[in-house]
Design a protein around this motif. Structure first.
Motif, PDB file in Angstrom:
ATOM      1  N   THR A 128       3.751  43.271  65.406  1.00 13.74           N
ATOM      2  CA  THR A 128       4.557  42.554  65.023  1.00 13.74           C
ATOM      3  C   THR A 128       5.648  41.435  64.214  1.00 13.74           C
ATOM      4  O   THR A 128       5.209  41.216  63.497  1.00 13.74           O
ATOM      5  CB  THR A 128       3.373  41.024  65.194  1.00 13.74           C
ATOM      6  N   ILE A 129       5.266  42.878  63.044  1.00 15.36           N
ATOM      7  CA  ILE A 129       5.900  42.331  61.086  1.00 15.36           C
ATOM      8  C   ILE A 129       7.817  42.073  61.438  1.00 15.36           C
ATOM      9  O   ILE A 129       7.695  41.146  60.613  1.00 15.36           O
ATOM     10  CB  ILE A 129       6.044  43.869  60.565  1.00 15.36           C
ATOM     11  N   ARG A 130       8.437  42.665  62.638  1.00 12.77           N
ATOM     12  CA  ARG A 130       9.719  41.759  62.181  1.00 12.77           C
ATOM     13  C   ARG A 130       9.776  40.366  63.820  1.00 12.77           C
ATOM     14  O   ARG A 130      10.746  39.955  64.314  1.00 12.77           O
ATOM     15  CB  ARG A 130      10.234  42.795  63.390  1.00 12.77           C
ATOM     16  N   ASP A 131       8.379  40.304  63.802  1.00  8.43           N
ATOM     17  CA  ASP A 131       7.912  38.753  64.933  1.00  8.43           C
ATOM     18  C   ASP A 131       8.384  37.709  63.935  1.00  8.43           C
ATOM     19  O   ASP A 131       8.286  37.723  62.651  1.00  8.43           O
ATOM     20  CB  ASP A 131       6.864  38.378  64.906  1.00  8.43           C
ATOM     21  N   THR A 132       9.777  36.817  63.936  1.00  9.02           N
ATOM     22  CA  THR A 132       9.954  35.304  62.963  1.00  9.02           C
ATOM     23  C   THR A 132       9.130  34.386  64.040  1.00  9.02           C
ATOM     24  O   THR A 132       9.245  34.202  64.638  1.00  9.02           O
ATOM     25  CB  THR A 132      11.172  35.263  62.495  1.00  9.02           C
ATOM     26  N   PRO A 133       8.753  33.133  62.969  1.00  7.39           N
ATOM     27  CA  PRO A 133       8.565  32.422  64.079  1.00  7.39           C
ATOM     28  C   PRO A 133       9.600  30.938  63.983  1.00  7.39           C
ATOM     29  O   PRO A 133      10.834  30.879  62.594  1.00  7.39           O
ATOM     30  CB  PRO A 133       7.231  31.403  62.900  1.00  7.39           C
ATOM     31  N   ALA A 134       9.666  29.924  64.994  1.00  6.24           N
ATOM     32  CA  ALA A 134      10.988  29.288  64.575  1.00  6.24           C
ATOM     33  C   ALA A 134      10.842  28.601  63.317  1.00  6.24           C
ATOM     34  O   ALA A 134      10.019  27.780  62.753  1.00  6.24           O
ATOM     35  CB  ALA A 134      10.573  28.327  65.837  1.00  6.24           C
ATOM     36  N   GLU A 135      12.014  28.057  62.774  1.00  6.91           N
ATOM     37  CA  GLU A 135      12.396  28.258  61.330  1.00  6.91           C
ATOM     38  C   GLU A 135      13.136  26.715  61.380  1.00  6.91           C
ATOM     39  O   GLU A 135      14.833  27.956  61.924  1.00  6.91           O
ATOM     40  CB  GLU A 135      12.397  28.907  60.293  1.00  6.91           C
ATOM     41  N   ASP A 136      13.675  25.903  60.263  1.00  7.26           N
ATOM     42  CA  ASP A 136      14.677  25.314  60.692  1.00  7.26           C
ATOM     43  C   ASP A 136      15.579  24.923  61.605  1.00  7.26           C
ATOM     44  O   ASP A 136      16.735  25.245  61.921  1.00  7.26           O
ATOM     45  CB  ASP A 136      15.940  26.042  59.730  1.00  7.26           C
ATOM     46  N   GLY A 137      15.066  24.734  62.995  1.00 11.67           N
ATOM     47  CA  GLY A 137      15.382  24.060  63.976  1.00 11.67           C
ATOM     48  C   GLY A 137      15.855  25.910  65.117  1.00 11.67           C
ATOM     49  O   GLY A 137      16.238  25.892  66.093  1.00 11.67           O
ATOM     50  N   GLY A 138      15.632  26.815  64.226  1.00 12.77           N
ATOM     51  CA  GLY A 138      16.110  28.043  65.195  1.00 12.77           C
ATOM     52  C   GLY A 138      14.873  28.323  65.914  1.00 12.77           C
ATOM     53  O   GLY A 138      13.801  27.532  66.123  1.00 12.77           O
ATOM     54  N   GLU A 139      15.467  29.085  66.488  1.00 15.06           N
ATOM     55  CA  GLU A 139      14.308  29.851  67.330  1.00 15.06           C
ATOM     56  C   GLU A 139      12.707  30.993  67.477  1.00 15.06           C
ATOM     57  O   GLU A 139      14.016  32.103  66.293  1.00 15.06           O
ATOM     58  CB  GLU A 139      15.011  30.567  68.544  1.00 15.06           C
ATOM     59  N   ALA A 140      12.351  31.161  67.639  1.00  9.46           N
ATOM     60  CA  ALA A 140      11.083  32.295  67.374  1.00  9.46           C
ATOM     61  C   ALA A 140      11.930  33.492  68.002  1.00  9.46           C
ATOM     62  O   ALA A 140      12.451  33.228  68.533  1.00  9.46           O
ATOM     63  CB  ALA A 140       9.782  32.012  67.401  1.00  9.46           C
ATOM     64  N   THR A 192      11.156  37.568  69.134  1.00  9.85           N
ATOM     65  CA  THR A 192      10.022  38.875  69.212  1.00  9.85           C
ATOM     66  C   THR A 192      11.082  39.803  69.120  1.00  9.85           C
ATOM     67  O   THR A 192      11.606  40.363  69.810  1.00  9.85           O
ATOM     68  CB  THR A 192       9.383  38.539  70.422  1.00  9.85           C
ATOM     69  N   GLU A 193      10.214  41.169  68.714  1.00 11.67           N
ATOM     70  CA  GLU A 193      11.147  42.131  69.184  1.00 11.67           C
ATOM     71  C   GLU A 193       9.509  43.557  69.268  1.00 11.67           C
ATOM     72  O   GLU A 193       8.709  43.842  68.967  1.00 11.67           O
ATOM     73  CB  GLU A 193      10.516  43.557  67.536  1.00 11.67           C
ATOM     74  N   ALA A 194       9.733  43.842  70.938  1.00 12.72           N
ATOM     75  CA  ALA A 194       8.704  44.907  71.251  1.00 12.72           C
ATOM     76  C   ALA A 194       8.791  45.865  71.213  1.00 12.72           C
ATOM     77  O   ALA A 194       7.181  46.147  70.981  1.00 12.72           O
ATOM     78  CB  ALA A 194       9.277  44.084  73.368  1.00 12.72           C
ATOM     79  N   ASP A 195      10.128  46.215  70.678  1.00 11.70           N
ATOM     80  CA  ASP A 195       9.468  47.991  70.761  1.00 11.70           C
ATOM     81  C   ASP A 195       9.518  48.412  69.210  1.00 11.70           C
ATOM     82  O   ASP A 195      10.272  48.669  68.503  1.00 11.70           O
ATOM     83  CB  ASP A 195      11.235  48.694  71.208  1.00 11.70           C
ATOM     84  N   CYS A 196       8.481  47.505  68.649  1.00 15.37           N
ATOM     85  CA  CYS A 196       8.327  48.173  67.381  1.00 15.37           C
ATOM     86  C   CYS A 196       6.447  48.305  66.559  1.00 15.37           C
ATOM     87  O   CYS A 196       5.635  48.033  67.499  1.00 15.37           O
ATOM     88  CB  CYS A 196       8.862  46.325  66.121  1.00 15.37           C
ATOM     89  N   ILE A 197       6.826  49.702  66.108  1.00 21.37           N
ATOM     90  CA  ILE A 197       5.636  50.251  65.909  1.00 21.37           C
ATOM     91  C   ILE A 197       5.292  50.177  64.703  1.00 21.37           C
ATOM     92  O   ILE A 197       6.089  50.405  63.835  1.00 21.37           O
ATOM     93  CB  ILE A 197       6.144  51.313  66.647  1.00 21.37           C
TER      94      ILE A 197
END
Ligand SMILES: C[S@@+](CC[C@H](N)C(=O)[O-])C[C@H]1O[C@@H](n2cnc3c(N)ncnc32)[C@H](O)[C@@H]1O
Length: 546
Positions: free
Chosen positions: A239-251, A253-258
């Motif tokens: 999940t290292i490339r997943d980002t939470p919603a910040e500054d009104g932006g959307e969270a 996720t990158e399913a294909d990250c190993i």
């Protein structure tokens, strides 16, 4: 309105690319169709692909115009394709039918074909200039605009290209000099930036999902290999490339990250992975005692029956014959070796070219349906920056001409074989770029690619480091501190010096690679602390003002 127009235009041009691709399948030796597809690809924003097509158009036109060419068969194919086209144009197109007399006899038709090819050659060179500008290849533009003036001395247009290129170059020098004076880059970086352009690793709209995402079977294959080479770590979906919603932006996720985790407690110093890499390894070959398979020296009297190439062990001789040797056996790649022997800087592309040749040989030997689906390449991802595009270095010789020469030396027909189209080559390059290792000339003069160690993600406070085992390409990854079962195992991509920088500098350094701010534990923690600090300071300043 504007966006709508751009989207509409994009769709229309994309459709044009498909149309030209179909036409190329039927008429692979028609330089005009290659030129037209190249023009379309440039307008779509893919100069790296456009330049590939336009270069193929150039090779075809040159073969078609040169009756004493070293490739007479190619010239015949071009003239044949163009004869048919020219005849049809003059006899069926209302705008051209008034010139039908010009194709009335075979001799007249041949003369007309030559005229048309010469006219086309001018257009090809004009499109080459456009492509070089679009790919930001300032150095190539300076060089090739001069070549164009020499080649077409009567042309009124090319001298203005030279003037244009020179003033662009001068402008870049002054901008880069300012960056050098402010300490943002050193002289070597300035030289590389001046000589090269840049393009983006891009998931092209015509790529099917199978080329973009690694499926379960691929993932299970990597798991199986980890089980074979390690007793204490395993690949996982990360999940290292997943980002939470910040500054009104959307969270996101990158399913294909190993990534890789510890499967039991590991003590500091313990090896987590021993990667022999071998078949995906190339040395500079300056040392004739280096084994072609694993780069260990010396070579001894181990060889295969096909040729006198020597290896350091029977194991390496066997690996070579099973993996990469067949497609390159007896082929003359001296132009690549000679360039690699002269490599002086870590940014030298000649060693990359050897790696590309090795990987293409692996693909051919394996006989996979498509090179991007071959056992090695299917495991690797390019660094597609989904938040910020990730620019990679690009120039005409190293990224267009040399890969095409490699394909030709390997015996691949670059005009008729769509499996090795420029988008495939560029995607291979981007996958290698994101995952390869090596090329430190003082330490180990070579480069390698492997579907094992490249699964380790980056952390600015890493718990794993790696060492080269003496005299070979073998790499051992080992824990640098005690790690708990389940902990993420990460190396540093920027070394101790990079790790020591502040979070802003570290993220800036990695942004160009990851296409997003580094999401390692240390950066996430440091960024949160910094944000708290800014919030506190802002509140305190507000209180003071009151
Ligand atoms: C050598 S690969 C590592 C394996 C990769 N995660 C995979 O799925 O194949 C390097 C790529 O992993 C991702 N990556 C590694 N460490 C990262 C980090 N700390 N933050 C964001 N992305 C990272 C980036 O996409 C980078 O281009």
């Amino acid at each position: 309105m504007f966006t709508h127009r751009v989207a509409w235009q994009f769709a229309a041009e994309s459709e044009e690319v498909r149309r030209f691709t179909q036409r190329l399948a039927a008429l692979p030796y028609d330089p005009e169709t290659w030129l037209n597809r190249g023009n379309c690809l440039r307008l779509l924003g893919y100069p790296e692909l456009a330049l590939g097509d336009v270069y193929k158009a150039r090779l075809l036109v040159e073969a078609g115009l040169d009756s004493s060419s070293s490739e007479p068969e190619l010239g015949n194919q071009v003239r044949k394709a163009f004869r048919k086209k020219t005849y049809e144009l003059h006899t069926t197109d209302p705008a051209w039918m008034k010139f039908a007399d010009a194709v009335a006899t075979p001799e007249l038709l041949a003369r007309r074909v030559e005229e048309m090819l010469r006219r086309l050659e001018l257009q090809i060179w004009t499109e080459l200039m456009e492509g070089l500008m679009a790919a930001n290849c300032c150095g190539d533009y300076v060089r090739m605009s001069r070549e164009a003036v020499e080649k077409f001395p009567d042309d009124a247009f090319f001298p203005s290209e030279v003037a244009n290129a020179d003033s662009w170059y001068a402008q870049r020098v002054s901008i880069l000099r300012a960056s050098m004076e402010s300490g943002e880059m050193d002289e070597e970086q300035m030289k590389v930036t001046l000589l090269n352009g840049g393009v983006y690793p891009t998931p092209y709209p015509f790529m099917e999902d199978g080329f973009l995402v690694r499926d379960e079977v691929t993932f299970e294959g990597i798991e199986e290999d980890f089980r074979r080479v390690s007793t204490n770590c395993m690949v996982v979906r990360s999940t290292i490339r997943d980002t939470p919603a910040e500054d009104g932006g959307e969270a996101t996720t990158e399913a294909d990250c190993i990534g890789v985790i510890a499967t039991r407690d590991i003590t500091a110093g313990e090896a987590v992975l021993v990667d022999t890499m071998s078949s995906g390894t190339v040395g500079v070959d300056a040392d004739p005692n280096g084994c072609p398979t694993c780069c260990a020296s010396p070579v001894r009297n181990f060889w295969n029956t096909c040729c006198p190439v020597l290896y350091c062990s029977q194991g390496c001789a066997d690996i070579a014959i099973e993996t990469f040797h067949g497609p390159i056996c007896g082929k003359d790649f001296e132009y690549l070796y000679a360039a690699a022997r002269k490599a002086t800087a870590t940014a030298d592309f000649s060693i990359d070219a050897l790696l590309l040749m090795r990987v293409l040989a692996l693909c051919l030997q394996e006989g996979a349906d498509h090179p991007l689906k071959s056992a090695l390449l299917v495991r690797l991802t390019p660094a597609y920056g989904f938040k910020q595009p990730n620019l990679i270095i690009f120039n005409f010789e190293d990224h267009i001409q040399t890969p095409i020469s490699i394909l030709q030396t390997l015996g691949i027909n670059i005009f008729t074989n769509p499996s090795y189209d420029t988008w495939v080559l560029h995607t291979i390059k981007c996958r290698l770029q994101n995952n390869k290792h090596g090329q430190t000339l003082e330490d180990w003069p070579g480069t390698s690619i492997s579907g094992l160690y490249s699964m380790l993600n980056h952390c600015c406070s890493p718990n794993v480091d790696w060492r080269h085992d003496f005299g070979s390409s073998e790499v051992t990854m080992f824990a640098t501190r005690d790690c708990k079962k389940g902990e993420d195992l990460c190396i540093s991509y920027i070394g101790p010096q990079g790790n020591a920088l502040g979070v802003v500098e570290r993220r800036k350094k990695l942004m160009g690679w990851f296409g997003m701010p580094c999401r390692c534990v240390k950066c996430v923690e440091d960024a949160a602390v910094q944000e708290d600090l800014v919030t506190t300071l802002t509140a305190e300043t507000a209180n003071l003002t009151c």
